[in-house]
Design a protein around this motif. Structure first.
Motif, PDB file in Angstrom:
ATOM      1  N   VAL A  99       8.914   6.288  -5.823  1.00 30.38           N
ATOM      2  CA  VAL A  99       6.811   7.357  -6.004  1.00 30.38           C
ATOM      3  C   VAL A  99       6.602   7.158  -6.571  1.00 30.38           C
ATOM      4  N   ARG A 100       7.550   7.483  -8.472  1.00 29.21           N
ATOM      5  CA  ARG A 100       6.913   7.530  -9.621  1.00 29.21           C
ATOM      6  C   ARG A 100       6.005   7.020  -9.816  1.00 29.21           C
ATOM      7  N   ARG A 101       5.392   5.925  -9.093  1.00 29.90           N
ATOM      8  CA  ARG A 101       5.056   4.110 -10.010  1.00 29.90           C
ATOM      9  C   ARG A 101       3.917   4.449  -9.083  1.00 29.90           C
ATOM     10  N   HIS A 102       4.719   4.549  -7.763  1.00 34.24           N
ATOM     11  CA  HIS A 102       3.415   4.432  -5.969  1.00 34.24           C
ATOM     12  C   HIS A 102       2.580   5.276  -5.927  1.00 34.24           C
ATOM     13  N   TRP A 103       2.882   6.653  -6.008  1.00 32.62           N
ATOM     14  CA  TRP A 103       2.730   8.185  -5.597  1.00 32.62           C
ATOM     15  C   TRP A 103       1.219   8.053  -4.851  1.00 32.62           C
ATOM     16  N   LYS A 104       0.233   7.622  -6.157  1.00 31.41           N
ATOM     17  CA  LYS A 104      -1.289   7.671  -5.740  1.00 31.41           C
ATOM     18  C   LYS A 104      -1.685   6.586  -4.621  1.00 31.41           C
ATOM     19  N   HIS A 105      -0.409   5.444  -4.487  1.00 28.31           N
ATOM     20  CA  HIS A 105      -0.823   4.540  -3.628  1.00 28.31           C
ATOM     21  C   HIS A 105      -0.557   5.147  -2.120  1.00 28.31           C
ATOM     22  N   TYR A 106       0.976   5.151  -1.749  1.00 29.61           N
ATOM     23  CA  TYR A 106       0.762   6.245  -1.534  1.00 29.61           C
ATOM     24  C   TYR A 106       0.439   6.445  -0.266  1.00 29.61           C
ATOM     25  N   LEU A 107       0.019   7.871  -0.988  1.00 27.02           N
ATOM     26  CA  LEU A 107      -1.135   8.473  -0.283  1.00 27.02           C
ATOM     27  C   LEU A 107      -1.809   8.819  -0.524  1.00 27.02           C
ATOM     28  N   ILE A 108      -2.794   7.325  -0.818  1.00 28.65           N
ATOM     29  CA  ILE A 108      -4.428   6.668  -0.451  1.00 28.65           C
ATOM     30  C   ILE A 108      -4.226   5.965   0.939  1.00 28.65           C
ATOM     31  N   LEU A 109      -2.999   5.370   0.492  1.00 31.10           N
ATOM     32  CA  LEU A 109      -3.101   5.058   2.179  1.00 31.10           C
ATOM     33  C   LEU A 109      -2.400   5.719   3.259  1.00 31.10           C
ATOM     34  N   GLY A 110      -1.936   6.640   3.170  1.00 26.84           N
ATOM     35  CA  GLY A 110      -1.002   7.673   4.044  1.00 26.84           C
ATOM     36  C   GLY A 110      -2.023   8.019   4.909  1.00 26.84           C
ATOM     37  N   LEU A 111      -3.214   8.264   3.341  1.00 29.21           N
ATOM     38  CA  LEU A 111      -4.178   9.316   4.217  1.00 29.21           C
ATOM     39  C   LEU A 111      -5.217   8.578   5.636  1.00 29.21           C
ATOM     40  N   SER A 116      -7.005  -0.836   5.386  1.00 34.68           N
ATOM     41  CA  SER A 116      -6.886  -2.488   5.770  1.00 34.68           C
ATOM     42  C   SER A 116      -7.200  -3.361   4.312  1.00 34.68           C
ATOM     43  N   GLN A 117      -8.654  -3.128   3.927  1.00 32.84           N
ATOM     44  CA  GLN A 117      -9.198  -3.375   2.229  1.00 32.84           C
ATOM     45  C   GLN A 117      -8.929  -2.540   1.062  1.00 32.84           C
ATOM     46  N   TYR A 118      -8.544  -1.288   1.366  1.00 27.64           N
ATOM     47  CA  TYR A 118      -7.732  -1.087   0.549  1.00 27.64           C
ATOM     48  C   TYR A 118      -6.329  -1.793  -0.202  1.00 27.64           C
ATOM     49  N   ALA A 119      -5.606  -1.726   1.026  1.00 31.56           N
ATOM     50  CA  ALA A 119      -4.104  -2.641   1.129  1.00 31.56           C
ATOM     51  C   ALA A 119      -4.569  -3.489   0.131  1.00 31.56           C
ATOM     52  N   LYS A 120      -5.281  -4.639   1.090  1.00 35.97           N
ATOM     53  CA  LYS A 120      -5.685  -5.823   0.183  1.00 35.97           C
ATOM     54  C   LYS A 120      -6.093  -5.870  -0.919  1.00 35.97           C
ATOM     55  N   GLY A 172      -1.277  -8.667  -8.284  1.00 37.57           N
ATOM     56  CA  GLY A 172      -0.098  -8.523 -10.160  1.00 37.57           C
ATOM     57  C   GLY A 172       1.298  -7.300  -9.701  1.00 37.57           C
ATOM     58  N   GLU A 173       0.886  -6.541 -10.722  1.00 36.62           N
ATOM     59  CA  GLU A 173       2.869  -5.986 -11.360  1.00 36.62           C
ATOM     60  C   GLU A 173       1.648  -4.747  -9.219  1.00 36.62           C
ATOM     61  N   ASN A 174       0.735  -4.360  -9.665  1.00 40.03           N
ATOM     62  CA  ASN A 174       1.521  -3.042  -8.080  1.00 40.03           C
ATOM     63  C   ASN A 174       1.102  -3.569  -6.805  1.00 40.03           C
ATOM     64  N   LYS A 175       1.757  -5.129  -6.760  1.00 39.54           N
ATOM     65  CA  LYS A 175       2.490  -5.439  -5.014  1.00 39.54           C
ATOM     66  C   LYS A 175       3.406  -4.119  -4.919  1.00 39.54           C
ATOM     67  N   VAL A 176       3.086  -4.380  -3.882  1.00 35.92           N
ATOM     68  CA  VAL A 176       4.299  -3.538  -2.576  1.00 35.92           C
ATOM     69  C   VAL A 176       5.311  -3.640  -1.985  1.00 35.92           C
ATOM     70  N   ALA A 177       6.339  -3.874  -1.092  1.00 37.61           N
ATOM     71  CA  ALA A 177       6.887  -4.612  -0.359  1.00 37.61           C
ATOM     72  C   ALA A 177       6.468  -3.841   1.160  1.00 37.61           C
ATOM     73  N   PRO A 178       5.756  -4.305   1.964  1.00 41.43           N
ATOM     74  CA  PRO A 178       5.358  -3.953   3.124  1.00 41.43           C
ATOM     75  C   PRO A 178       6.456  -2.858   4.066  1.00 41.43           C
TER      76      PRO A 178
END
Length: 219
Positions: free
Chosen positions: A74-86, A179-183, A188-194
């Motif tokens: 969460v500390r590393r990817h919280w912004k990613h989760y928030l954008i995808l969750g939104l 979908s476009q954001y997730a792609k 690289g280092e930002n890859k998150v498991a499905p």
């Protein structure tokens, strides 16, 4: 030997899986049509994403006990989760639930089917993917088909139907943005498991929707 794509035959098992998947996806609109007028969009969707987040947390715990998978970073990817969750859950679910108070489940399903068309347009604008002539023709025919199916349905005459249709279209558009954001975010280092994407985005969606429950409680 040809290096072209191979296609699996549509046997009975594959057909049953396809029907089951269609029933699960389509059934969500039926449940929303029943529950949204009773609970209201905010409460209904908070239940939906909240229970989904809890279920995925249980699955993650079972995986952890078996030594599989990794905990949410969460500390590393919280912004990613928030954008995808939104864009993939909170916003489209709320808009579809709002539209479900006026439109039928069948019309909601038809409007949800515009997501691939939005995806082509978003992809062209976001990733500068060129739309071929046949693709443009398909978009045009698909748009006309949706307009005909929705326009000739009796629910189009209900008060507020225009706003509800617009909300459902924005919801489908939101899926394409997600979908476009997730792609674009998977390099690289930002890859998150499905599974982490699904788990983290459900918790993010539950957090985003929660304040709306107080503002828009059940009727």
């Amino acid at each position: 030997l040809s290096a072209g794509p191979s296609f699996l035959p549509m046997n009975t098992a594959n057909m049953l899986r396809l029907v089951a998947l269609a029933a699960i996806w389509g059934g969500s609109f039926l449940f929303m049509r029943i529950a949204a007028p009773v609970l209201g969009p905010a409460v209904l969707i908070e239940y939906r994403v909240g229970f989904a987040a809890l279920f995925l947390a249980l699955v993650a715990w079972v995986f952890h006990l078996r030594g599989k998978g990794a905990p949410l970073d969460v500390r590393r990817h919280w912004k990613h989760y928030l954008i995808l969750g939104l864009f993939n859950s909170a916003l489209p679910f709320l808009l579809f639930a709002f539209a479900a108070r006026t439109l039928s489940a069948s019309v909601l399903s038809v409007l949800n089917a515009t997501a691939p068309m939005w995806g082509a347009l978003v992809g062209a604008a976001w990733a500068r993917q060129r739309v071929s002539g046949s693709g443009a023709l398909g978009l045009l025919l698909g748009t006309c088909g949706v307009a005909l199916l929705v326009g000739f349905d009796h629910v189009a005459e209900r008060p507020g139907a225009g706003i509800a249709v617009g909300a459902a279209l924005v919801a489908a558009f939101s899926y394409s943005v997600a979908s476009q954001y997730a792609k674009s975010a998977q390099g690289g280092e930002n890859k998150v498991a499905p599974f982490a994407n699904a788990h983290g985005s459900m918790w993010a969606a539950a957090i985003l929707v929660l304040p709306l429950v107080a503002l828009f409680p059940a009727p």
